[in-house]
Design an enzyme around this catalytic site. Sequence first.
Site, PDB file in Angstrom:
ATOM      1  N   HIS B  68      40.292  42.286  27.261  1.00 16.48           N
ATOM      2  CA  HIS B  68      41.404  42.114  26.322  1.00 16.48           C
ATOM      3  C   HIS B  68      41.127  40.941  25.400  1.00 16.48           C
ATOM      4  O   HIS B  68      40.121  40.264  25.527  1.00 16.48           O
ATOM      5  CB  HIS B  68      42.731  41.974  27.054  1.00 16.48           C
ATOM      6  CG  HIS B  68      42.831  40.758  27.927  1.00 16.48           C
ATOM      7  ND1 HIS B  68      42.267  40.704  29.180  1.00 16.48           N
ATOM      8  CD2 HIS B  68      43.424  39.561  27.731  1.00 16.48           C
ATOM      9  CE1 HIS B  68      42.515  39.519  29.709  1.00 16.48           C
ATOM     10  NE2 HIS B  68      43.214  38.805  28.864  1.00 16.48           N
ATOM     11  N   HIS B  70      42.418  37.936  24.808  1.00 17.20           N
ATOM     12  CA  HIS B  70      42.604  36.507  25.057  1.00 17.20           C
ATOM     13  C   HIS B  70      41.262  35.783  24.945  1.00 17.20           C
ATOM     14  O   HIS B  70      40.238  36.304  25.368  1.00 17.20           O
ATOM     15  CB  HIS B  70      43.213  36.291  26.442  1.00 17.20           C
ATOM     16  CG  HIS B  70      44.708  36.432  26.422  1.00 17.20           C
ATOM     17  ND1 HIS B  70      45.436  36.742  27.542  1.00 17.20           N
ATOM     18  CD2 HIS B  70      45.606  36.325  25.421  1.00 17.20           C
ATOM     19  CE1 HIS B  70      46.711  36.802  27.225  1.00 17.20           C
ATOM     20  NE2 HIS B  70      46.837  36.557  25.954  1.00 17.20           N
ATOM     21  N   ASP B  72      39.948  33.385  26.491  1.00 16.87           N
ATOM     22  CA  ASP B  72      39.158  33.126  27.694  1.00 16.87           C
ATOM     23  C   ASP B  72      38.461  34.393  28.183  1.00 16.87           C
ATOM     24  O   ASP B  72      37.786  34.388  29.204  1.00 16.87           O
ATOM     25  CB  ASP B  72      40.008  32.488  28.802  1.00 16.87           C
ATOM     26  CG  ASP B  72      41.161  33.363  29.215  1.00 16.87           C
ATOM     27  OD1 ASP B  72      41.648  34.142  28.378  1.00 16.87           O
ATOM     28  OD2 ASP B  72      41.600  33.278  30.367  1.00 16.87           O
ATOM     29  N   HIS B  73      38.643  35.485  27.464  1.00 21.47           N
ATOM     30  CA  HIS B  73      37.928  36.711  27.806  1.00 21.47           C
ATOM     31  C   HIS B  73      37.017  37.190  26.686  1.00 21.47           C
ATOM     32  O   HIS B  73      36.167  38.032  26.906  1.00 21.47           O
ATOM     33  CB  HIS B  73      38.914  37.820  28.181  1.00 21.47           C
ATOM     34  CG  HIS B  73      39.611  37.553  29.467  1.00 21.47           C
ATOM     35  ND1 HIS B  73      39.255  38.133  30.651  1.00 21.47           N
ATOM     36  CD2 HIS B  73      40.633  36.719  29.761  1.00 21.47           C
ATOM     37  CE1 HIS B  73      40.035  37.688  31.621  1.00 21.47           C
ATOM     38  NE2 HIS B  73      40.888  36.833  31.109  1.00 21.47           N
ATOM     39  N   HIS B 157      49.595  43.382  30.892  1.00 25.31           N
ATOM     40  CA  HIS B 157      49.184  42.039  30.469  1.00 25.31           C
ATOM     41  C   HIS B 157      49.430  41.755  28.982  1.00 25.31           C
ATOM     42  O   HIS B 157      50.391  41.086  28.653  1.00 25.31           O
ATOM     43  CB  HIS B 157      47.725  41.796  30.836  1.00 25.31           C
ATOM     44  CG  HIS B 157      47.313  40.367  30.661  1.00 25.31           C
ATOM     45  ND1 HIS B 157      47.928  39.353  31.362  1.00 25.31           N
ATOM     46  CD2 HIS B 157      46.382  39.791  29.869  1.00 25.31           C
ATOM     47  CE1 HIS B 157      47.383  38.201  31.001  1.00 25.31           C
ATOM     48  NE2 HIS B 157      46.447  38.435  30.107  1.00 25.31           N
ATOM     49  N   ASP B 178      42.569  40.904  33.172  1.00 25.25           N
ATOM     50  CA  ASP B 178      43.882  40.432  33.596  1.00 25.25           C
ATOM     51  C   ASP B 178      44.822  41.617  33.572  1.00 25.25           C
ATOM     52  O   ASP B 178      44.749  42.449  32.679  1.00 25.25           O
ATOM     53  CB  ASP B 178      44.395  39.352  32.631  1.00 25.25           C
ATOM     54  CG  ASP B 178      43.590  38.073  32.771  1.00 25.25           C
ATOM     55  OD1 ASP B 178      42.717  38.035  33.652  1.00 25.25           O
ATOM     56  OD2 ASP B 178      43.840  37.139  31.992  1.00 25.25           O
ATOM     57  N   GLU B 203      41.239  39.988  39.141  1.00 27.80           N
ATOM     58  CA  GLU B 203      41.682  38.629  38.864  1.00 27.80           C
ATOM     59  C   GLU B 203      42.615  38.187  39.999  1.00 27.80           C
ATOM     60  O   GLU B 203      43.152  39.017  40.731  1.00 27.80           O
ATOM     61  CB  GLU B 203      42.438  38.577  37.536  1.00 27.80           C
ATOM     62  CG  GLU B 203      43.726  39.380  37.543  1.00 27.80           C
ATOM     63  CD  GLU B 203      44.906  38.607  36.966  1.00 27.80           C
ATOM     64  OE1 GLU B 203      44.878  37.370  37.034  1.00 27.80           O
ATOM     65  OE2 GLU B 203      45.835  39.249  36.473  1.00 27.80           O
ATOM     66  N   HIS B 414      38.678  34.690  38.531  1.00 30.34           N
ATOM     67  CA  HIS B 414      39.790  34.270  37.692  1.00 30.34           C
ATOM     68  C   HIS B 414      40.940  33.707  38.531  1.00 30.34           C
ATOM     69  O   HIS B 414      42.052  34.224  38.507  1.00 30.34           O
ATOM     70  CB  HIS B 414      40.264  35.472  36.851  1.00 30.34           C
ATOM     71  CG  HIS B 414      41.044  35.065  35.636  1.00 30.34           C
ATOM     72  ND1 HIS B 414      42.352  34.668  35.697  1.00 30.34           N
ATOM     73  CD2 HIS B 414      40.699  35.013  34.337  1.00 30.34           C
ATOM     74  CE1 HIS B 414      42.788  34.395  34.463  1.00 30.34           C
ATOM     75  NE2 HIS B 414      41.797  34.588  33.630  1.00 30.34           N
TER      76      HIS B 414
END
Lengths: 963, 599
Positions: B68, B70, B72-73, B157, B178, B203, B414
Amino acid sequence: MAAHLKKRVYEEFTKVVQQQEEIATKKLRLTKPSKSAALHVDLCKAASPADALQYLLQFARKPVEAESVEGVVRILLEHYYKENDPSVRLKIASLLGLLSKTAGFSPDCIIDDAINILQNEKSHQVLAQLLDTLLAIGTKLAENQAIQTRLVEVACKHLTDTSHGVRNKCLQLLGNLGSLEKNVTKDAEGLTARDVQKIIGDYFSDQDPRVRTAAIKAMLQLHERGLKLHQTVYNQACKLLSDDYEQVRSAAVQLIWVVSQLYPESIVPIPSSNEEIRLVDDAFGKICHMVSDGSWVVRVQAAKLLGSMEQVSSHFLEQTLDKKLMSDLRRKRTAHERAKELYSSGEFSSGRKWGDDAPKEEIDTGAVNLIQSGACGAFVHGLEDEMYEVRIAAVEALCMLAQSSPSFAEKCLDFLVDMFNDEIEEVRLQSIHTMRKISNNITLREDQLDTVLAVLEDSSRDIREALHELLCCTNVSTKEGIHLALVELLKNLTKYPTDKDSIWKCLKFLGSRHPTLVLPLVPELLSTHPFFDTAEPDMDDPAYIAVLVLIFNAAKTCPTMPALFSDHTFRHYAYLRDSLSHLVPALRLPGRKLVSSAVSPNITPHEDPSQQFLQQSLERVYSLQHLDPQGAQELLEFTIRDLQRLGELQSELAGIADFSATYLRCQLLLIKALQEKLWNVAAPLYLKQSDLASAAAKQIMEETYKMEFMYSGVENKQVVIIHHMRLQAKALQLIVTARTTRGVDPLFGMCEKFLQEVDFFQRCFIADLPQLQDSFVDKLLDLMPRLMASKPAEVVKILQTMLRQSAFLHLPLPEQIHKASATIIEPAGESDNPLRFTSGLVVALDVDATLEHVQDPQSTVKVQILYPDGQAQMIHPKPADFRNPGLGRHRLITQVYLSHTAWTEPCQVEVRLLLAYNSNARIPKSSWIEGGEVSPQVETSIEGAIPFSKPVKVYIMPKPARR
Amino acid sequence: MPEIRVTPLGAGQDVGRSCILVSIAGKNVMLDCGMHMGFNDDRRFPDFSYITQNGRLTDFLDCVIISHFHLDHCGALPYFSEMVGYDGPIYMTHPTQAICPILLEDYRKIAVDKKGEANFFTSQMIKDCMKKVVAVHLHQTVQVDDELEIKAYYAGHVLGAAMFQIKVGSESVVYTGDYNMTPDRHLGAAWIDKCRPNLLITESTYATTIRDSKRCRERDFLKKVHETVERGGKVLIPVFALGRAQELCILLETFWERMNLKVPIYFSTGLTEKANHYYKLFITWTNQKIRKTFVQRNMFEFKHIKAFDRAFADNPGPMVVFATPGMLHAGQSLQIFRKWAGNEKNMVIMPGYCVQGTVGHKILSGQRKLEMEGRQVLEVKMQVEYMSFSAHADAKGIMQLVGQAEPESVLLVHGEAKKMGFLRQKIEQELRVSCYMPANGETVTLPTSPSIPVGISLGLLKREMAQGLLPEAKKPRLLHGTLIMKDSNFRLVSSEQALKELGLAEHQLRFTCRVHLQDTRKEQEMALRVYSHLKSTLKDHCVQHLPDGSVTVESILIQAAAHSEDPGAKVLLVSWTYQDEELGSFLTALLKKGLPQTP
């Protein structure tokens, strides 16, 4: 093909001729050979399988009479043997099944053939269809034990087939026909004493999911037919709960539920421990687990079934609402618990600190169980589900369980209140209704009341009204609660003034339920002051009226309250008691005469006298047969008057009184019409008087339609009498026409039609004819052969004498009968401001009406608009516009679109509600008709509409369009 | 021994910089390519040199999958593909593909323009990187190459978040990214079918939390906002532009709609408008309610929520404002906060977690006097509320997903190491599934036993099926046939066909066995006794007594002969073809036991 068509056309033609001249029974005999013969010819001619299939399809569209079924079946079978194409065989097989369902045909003669062809069949699809046919035959011959066992044998034999379709059908057959009582089969033959359950159970582990599903369904079918399932089924079904396929799981959940209802108290072990629990608890736990299944179909199914498991132990039940919260491995209290604690500690909710919900105690990591065995939190999950279908099912289940367990009701309250904020209106509405249903068991805490009341600002009218109804029957614990409720309701009133009636009604109940809580609030609410006189509030203010309604209703059971009233309050009381008597009760006021005398008409302990009176007056009328006409008329007139008055006085007898009065009125009209002095005068002179008679006939017809369709609870016995009355009216009409028209030709048609109607009457009510002894139709049927043969003039003469001689039929009264009625609440018809709109465009008019005792309003109730130019418009409201707030009550809230060309000045249109009817509705239909041609009916259906509400006038003004 | 190897380069016992390498049946897949919020040096990106020291990554990786949008991904994606060098396919869902570049661009701007970093990826690099993206649909099976296939599942999410199944032959791995198991106001719940992967990589952000019902939280939030605006106060909600912000918008929007409120709601502009645009487009990715009603009205076409202008903050009367960023550390939200902080009628609602040192964290921990730059002291009189809206699955949700997918083993990423430990123990205890939680750079090796598909000819299958009586789904069955291994595929055919295909002549193979029995009677009589004995024991088989004195059972021939040396003994000659080996050996064993003594 052309030749064939020609032949068919010719046949049709002859049929029509037959109909007109012969009676119906003869016609049947004539068509019989042609039917099967035509089919035979068709099939023989068919060059290719596709052709044959076409013929069969055509053939299937037409009904076959019971007598000719066997012939047709023989021909079909004959072709079956010859046919090589499986699709044609398939169609034949399906036709056989269809034919064997024909009413009046006994299929035992074809069963041998069917089983026979089954044995030689190779195609799996045809096999499946044949088994289906056998199922049809078997269900038809449910009494014949030998055939049943034979069919079961056949099914068992084909269970090993490689095709899932065949196995499916076999299991279906077993489920539907498998013998129920063991003893019967045992003494029949040793071989057939097979345990159907065992056989079906074996297929729970079939490789094909469709077959597994069919096996479970068959088991459920056995249960439905009354066979007690073994408890061993339970374990088998439990294994299927983890099946890969959702339809299997869904069916398995059902099966588990069934078994749990059969053996609630037996004990089952918990795997991997030594404990044992009741089966119903175990099943409950398993079904709860399915509420978090991957497929929403299964979730809905599971949530629904939970509601009906009432024997579950209470601690299991309460677990469903329990979800142990934790945060970073520390136990956390739920928001509900916190709210409750705040409330009980007497503090007002602070809730404003970060970490207010900070977790407290540490949790032992070993003790936390993440996969709940059993029921833990099932409803918490269900109510939070993604699909609203699941949420609704969960709310419904909560409702049912809470109704049976008060302690559970108390616990689930928080969750229900939460659902008031769901994103989907249907769910909100459902949860409000649920809360209302369980409101006897609960008392709302203040914080809960707060949340409930917040919903009063909802913009949806349905929600608000449902909430008002909920408040009507809620118990509030404190006086602050009452005050809060009142304040919120008044807020609601200012925001949505249209809720006036509903809010007043709500406050009425709120007041009468909590007199002691209202008492300390009275000075504040009336804003009275111990020393000073305060200004007199405005009497027309709806908010003030709302407060007064609350107080007066509380004062009814609280005699000390009137002492707190100021002078103008008493004056207002007197005014409201008169103007809103349904909201303001009679009060015992100090120093005054009781405003309304102690007569309370609603509370008559014995309603027998009036009932008796009704019966007696009717008896009197029915004994009147041999009175002289003059006396009879008078008696009828008196009785009708009495009945009408009785109906007004006694609301519970209104339906019955009206119904009988209408009937008597019909009779009176008939007698009057027949008493006309000038019946024997020659035709030309008679013209003027005939008006009265024909008007009477017409009115009787109308009244009979009203009787038949406007009352709920009319049974078949009454329908016969009503139809009989209508027949008399038709006869009267015929006679009158015969006297007034010249020439014989039109009369021919009318006579013919009348006789057909008599015939139709006889066919429809053949079972009820004995109770019509000595009546008009009884005599008429005696003379039928003669009438058939005679000329119209003679017919008329006979009819006339018979009408005079016929006896007055006793109308048996049904148990429960209610007249359909409707009141239009909106538009109120008071506005002087015309509704202006541009001509040619439409204006939407909101219509709000309550309907009482209307069956199936979705299809029958229409809105009619009458324009001043006589133009009428009929509008069918959408089914979704009808709401069902209570038993027998409906509410229609809809929008009606008006349009017209420009007018010079505003004018009124009439809006009213109509009850549409269709006389065909009561006539049983044959099962064969598949939406194709309907067999020629003698009486074409009569459709019409009866107005059943007072018309309301709406002032409108279409303006000419501006250029 | 075939095996699956998993190495987290990031997100191993940690939150942030998600990047997991998976080798499955000789294929190498990289799952996510994120950045770490906590670092500003090299540690913020995963260490790609682990994959290869020199040379392009393309040679070592078969594909990259982004779950996705975000950061951090996906934050390290341009660095990875353009600066380190990767030209292979990058897979993500359509919404992720649409929104990802916006966020990357925003991230770049902050890093380069505000913090003045050099050697950072450029806008052009983001564009080039996005050109390598292949978008996938939900539940669409994408063939990366002949053997490797991937499939996306819905994950909740944020918009477009997906779980991915990676499959080679019969071996498979599911990576969840996530996900959220409880639906919220704009997204549905994660769902996966019973795909029974060898490994589930999940996660575990909330490994030790079981959350309360979301309804209470929502109700509280709405009540607080409603009360404040009714009092005439202003409400400030600091948010990050994407994800939760949309949920809160929908929540307030529907509430306003329901309650017929007229108080204005504003949303600070910028990113959000673009993002909202994509939310409008990807209706199929939202929850049931929005999907059902969008025909009448798209829920993201807000009626009550308008764009915010700086000047509005000074308007009198109540209002609700969503402003970025979420932790009140800079930008518009901080400006508005300073304006409104002095009035006790106003309220600020923090919908998420705040990092230490930010204004958000200070006010949440109860500080009432804040020192601003320039030695100003700001007294906070407004009410401060905390409302957590998080879209990760809690412990129960994780267990539920594991239960749904039924994997052979589970791998946790995660999350924090301590929390993972707890969840790992629970998974092993309650689900009886082995569970791993590798740290960054640590490799987990899972042996697998892949099943090898063998083709069987229909004729053979049917013939063998017909021999059994009842179909027993779960029971193994014995089947006779010939296994042909040719060009790395396996086929099971009947022996005749095998002979034909291979052009070989059939050899008859017969086993013959002598059974010595002590019996003095004549051979004829002996044969008769054998016959009656076998007839009585082998009821299912066809036993015949031939006129020449021999006995046959199916194709097995038994002859009785006199013993050449011992006249008191007889010899039974048993002979069978190799096809009947089973029956033949059974018969010999039976006969060796001797014949029953006839009375």
